[in-house]
Design an enzyme around this catalytic site. Sequence first.
Site, PDB file in Angstrom:
ATOM      1  N   PRO A 151      -4.802   5.191  -4.741  1.00  0.00           N
ATOM      2  CA  PRO A 151      -5.318   4.435  -3.600  1.00  0.00           C
ATOM      3  C   PRO A 151      -6.795   4.132  -3.813  1.00  0.00           C
ATOM      4  O   PRO A 151      -7.529   4.971  -4.341  1.00  0.00           O
ATOM      5  CB  PRO A 151      -5.107   5.378  -2.416  1.00  0.00           C
ATOM      6  CG  PRO A 151      -4.625   6.665  -2.951  1.00  0.00           C
ATOM      7  CD  PRO A 151      -4.388   6.533  -4.402  1.00  0.00           C
ATOM      8  N   HIS A 152      -7.219   2.938  -3.418  1.00  0.00           N
ATOM      9  CA  HIS A 152      -8.604   2.548  -3.648  1.00  0.00           C
ATOM     10  C   HIS A 152      -9.057   1.541  -2.607  1.00  0.00           C
ATOM     11  O   HIS A 152      -8.270   0.688  -2.191  1.00  0.00           O
ATOM     12  CB  HIS A 152      -8.773   1.974  -5.053  1.00  0.00           C
ATOM     13  CG  HIS A 152      -7.800   0.883  -5.365  1.00  0.00           C
ATOM     14  ND1 HIS A 152      -6.493   1.150  -5.740  1.00  0.00           N
ATOM     15  CD2 HIS A 152      -7.907  -0.464  -5.330  1.00  0.00           C
ATOM     16  CE1 HIS A 152      -5.860   0.004  -5.945  1.00  0.00           C
ATOM     17  NE2 HIS A 152      -6.687  -0.990  -5.687  1.00  0.00           N
ATOM     18  N   ILE A 153     -10.305   1.696  -2.196  1.00  0.00           N
ATOM     19  CA  ILE A 153     -10.895   0.760  -1.238  1.00  0.00           C
ATOM     20  C   ILE A 153     -12.372   0.560  -1.557  1.00  0.00           C
ATOM     21  O   ILE A 153     -12.993   1.380  -2.236  1.00  0.00           O
ATOM     22  CB  ILE A 153     -10.756   1.241   0.225  1.00  0.00           C
ATOM     23  CG1 ILE A 153     -11.390   2.613   0.426  1.00  0.00           C
ATOM     24  CG2 ILE A 153      -9.298   1.215   0.662  1.00  0.00           C
ATOM     25  CD1 ILE A 153     -11.504   3.053   1.878  1.00  0.00           C
TER      26      ILE A 153
END
Length: 147
Positions: free
Chosen positions: A65-67
């Site tokens: 997951p990445h933001i």
Amino acid sequence: MKISTLLDKKSVFCQVPCSSKKGALEKISYAAAEKLNLEYQELFDSLIAREKIGSTGVGSGIAIPHIKISSELPATAVFLQCQEGIDYDAYDGNKVDILFAIFVPENQCEEYLAALSEISEKLLDKQLLRQLRSAENNEQLFELLTQ
């Protein structure tokens, strides 16, 4: 941007009880919020919004997951090893038990791509993956990830 610059010993979690994708992302959000001195809900909402675009489950039981976060904040990561695999809508249909979440400042997107590539390559190494899954404590996980 190397893994060792993103992770610290306080952001690596071994044998975490996780019952769902949402639950795992909540745990990651709490850890990152503490590290970045942000509100948990802001990070959690961003991670959920990113997952709605498409699953970050990359296969082999791994999710990344990445933001993007504010440019004033440092790039950081949280590593979560779940006690058991969880349904994650991964591309290969397998359950996920390894989550490497990355939070990157908006002004460092190019460096982020290089880090994402390094992390993906490292996590897809079958021997390392076996070692990560059999790790018994946070320190052992940290050493495996940063060596």
